[in-house]
Write a protein that holds these residues in place. Structure first.
Motif, mmCIF file in Angstrom:
data_model
loop_
_atom_site.group_PDB
_atom_site.id
_atom_site.type_symbol
_atom_site.label_atom_id
_atom_site.label_comp_id
_atom_site.label_asym_id
_atom_site.label_seq_id
_atom_site.Cartn_x
_atom_site.Cartn_y
_atom_site.Cartn_z
ATOM 1 N N MET A 61 0.650 -1.140 0.089
ATOM 2 C CA MET A 61 -0.007 -0.027 0.067
ATOM 3 C C MET A 61 1.016 1.310 0.075
ATOM 4 N N GLY A 62 0.397 2.319 -0.865
ATOM 5 C CA GLY A 62 1.072 3.360 -0.744
ATOM 6 C C GLY A 62 0.835 4.346 0.483
ATOM 7 N N ALA A 63 1.804 5.234 0.767
ATOM 8 C CA ALA A 63 1.980 6.006 2.096
ATOM 9 C C ALA A 63 0.526 6.949 1.935
ATOM 10 N N VAL A 64 -0.230 7.279 2.973
ATOM 11 C CA VAL A 64 -1.348 8.065 3.065
ATOM 12 C C VAL A 64 -0.765 9.548 2.964
ATOM 13 N N LYS A 65 -1.334 10.235 2.260
ATOM 14 C CA LYS A 65 -0.977 11.379 2.106
ATOM 15 C C LYS A 65 -1.520 12.496 3.144
ATOM 16 N N SER A 66 -0.849 13.316 3.707
ATOM 17 C CA SER A 66 -1.644 14.205 4.794
ATOM 18 C C SER A 66 -2.150 15.342 3.865
ATOM 19 N N LYS A 67 -3.191 15.830 4.726
ATOM 20 C CA LYS A 67 -3.995 16.913 4.012
ATOM 21 C C LYS A 67 -3.314 18.278 4.297
ATOM 22 N N ARG A 68 -2.839 18.986 3.301
ATOM 23 C CA ARG A 68 -2.229 20.261 3.467
ATOM 24 C C ARG A 68 -2.946 21.150 4.184
ATOM 25 N N MET A 69 -2.189 21.888 4.921
ATOM 26 C CA MET A 69 -3.096 22.929 5.885
ATOM 27 C C MET A 69 -2.870 24.248 5.064
ATOM 28 N N PRO A 70 -4.018 24.951 4.934
ATOM 29 C CA PRO A 70 -4.176 26.431 4.233
ATOM 30 C C PRO A 70 -3.276 27.134 4.683
ATOM 31 N N ARG A 71 -2.606 27.918 3.762
ATOM 32 C CA ARG A 71 -1.750 29.131 4.046
ATOM 33 C C ARG A 71 -2.028 29.925 5.253
ATOM 34 N N ALA A 72 -3.288 30.365 5.091
ATOM 35 C CA ALA A 72 -3.755 31.391 6.090
ATOM 36 C C ALA A 72 -3.619 30.735 7.439
ATOM 37 N N VAL A 73 -4.182 29.738 7.429
ATOM 38 C CA VAL A 73 -4.283 28.829 8.974
ATOM 39 C C VAL A 73 -2.840 28.525 9.361
ATOM 40 N N ARG A 74 -1.979 27.930 8.647
ATOM 41 C CA ARG A 74 -0.578 28.013 9.048
ATOM 42 C C ARG A 74 0.008 29.236 9.211
ATOM 43 N N GLU A 75 -0.130 30.321 8.589
ATOM 44 C CA GLU A 75 0.407 31.551 8.971
ATOM 45 C C GLU A 75 -0.082 32.119 10.429
ATOM 46 N N ARG A 76 -1.336 31.895 10.480
ATOM 47 C CA ARG A 76 -1.929 32.303 11.760
ATOM 48 C C ARG A 76 -1.485 31.652 12.867
ATOM 49 N N GLN A 77 -1.136 30.196 12.872
ATOM 50 C CA GLN A 77 -0.319 29.658 13.818
ATOM 51 C C GLN A 77 0.843 30.301 14.139
ATOM 52 N N MET A 78 1.938 30.548 13.209
ATOM 53 C CA MET A 78 2.951 31.075 13.412
ATOM 54 C C MET A 78 2.904 32.569 14.167
#
Length: 224
Positions: free
Chosen positions: A1-18
């Protein structure tokens, strides 16, 4: 089985985290002591990703200042209902200010303590926010003057000076309230309202305080 791809977090959400992590770190550690490594770790990202999104420590700090300044000014404006009498508008504006600074102590530390002490362009960003707040308070006092039928006898410069004094007092009181256990935003707002509005009300009613005459001033005993 292939590796399960993780869902990319939207840039705006990631930037807010930072930015959340950066505000917390800058607010608690100070601009100089804060490191990009600890900001990245707190945000749950790699340091290269922080640089990719926000370029440099200076740019990251500027982004924090702008975000926190925008949030504060929006909170104060949203807290004021313009259909109310002037004293109620001022009261609601003060409550909104102290509520926001109490609920966001790290953001307030970034704005009032950190940004002002590390030179340009950081200080300029905070000065722009403060100018907007002073202009807003100036209009509230001008409304009070019109309601009291003291407009235009209350000079424009005097209104602007009163607004500067009120904003400065609010800034100092927010620092004190955040550092004093048990002081609520409502109590801080009431303290400043009691201090300011009694004087403003007398001024609007045509009973301003006047300095002593030259003779009286000379007769006053010197403090030792």
């Amino acid at each position: 089985m292939g590796a399960v791809k993780s869902k990319r977090m939207p840039r705006a959400v990631r930037e807010r985290q930072m930015l959340d992590a950066a505000v917390r770190t800058f607010g608690q550690r100070g601009y100089r002591a804060a490191s990009m490594d600890e900001i990245a770790e707190l945000a749950g990202v790699s340091k290269p990703l922080v640089y990719l999104y926000l370029n440099s420590k200076e740019d990251l700090f500027t982004s924090c200042i702008r975000r926190e300044a925008k949030a504060l000014t929006e909170a104060v404006r949203a807290g004021v209902r313009t259909e109310l009498p002037a004293d109620r508008q001022l009261w609601e504006g003060l409550q909104a200010f102290f509520t926001h600074t109490a609920e966001n102590p790290d953001g307030w530390a970034v704005l009032h303590l950190q940004a002002r002490t590390h030179g340009e362009p950081f200080a300029a960003e905070v000065a722009a926010m403060r100018k907007e707040l002073v202009e807003f308070v100036t209009e509230l006092i001008a409304v009070a003057a019109r309601e009291a039928h003291r407009d235009p006898s209350l000079a424009e410069g005097e209104v602007a000076g009163l607004a500067e004094a009120l904003v400065g007092a609010a800034e100092a009181l927010a620092d004190w309230a955040n550092a004093t256990p048990g002081v609520t935003a409502r109590q801080a707002a009431a303290t400043l309202m009691n201090f300011a509005w009694a004087g403003l009300a007398n001024l609007m009613d045509g009973h301003p305080w006047s300095p002593p005459s030259g003779t009286d001033a000379q007769a006053a005993p010197a403090l030792t």
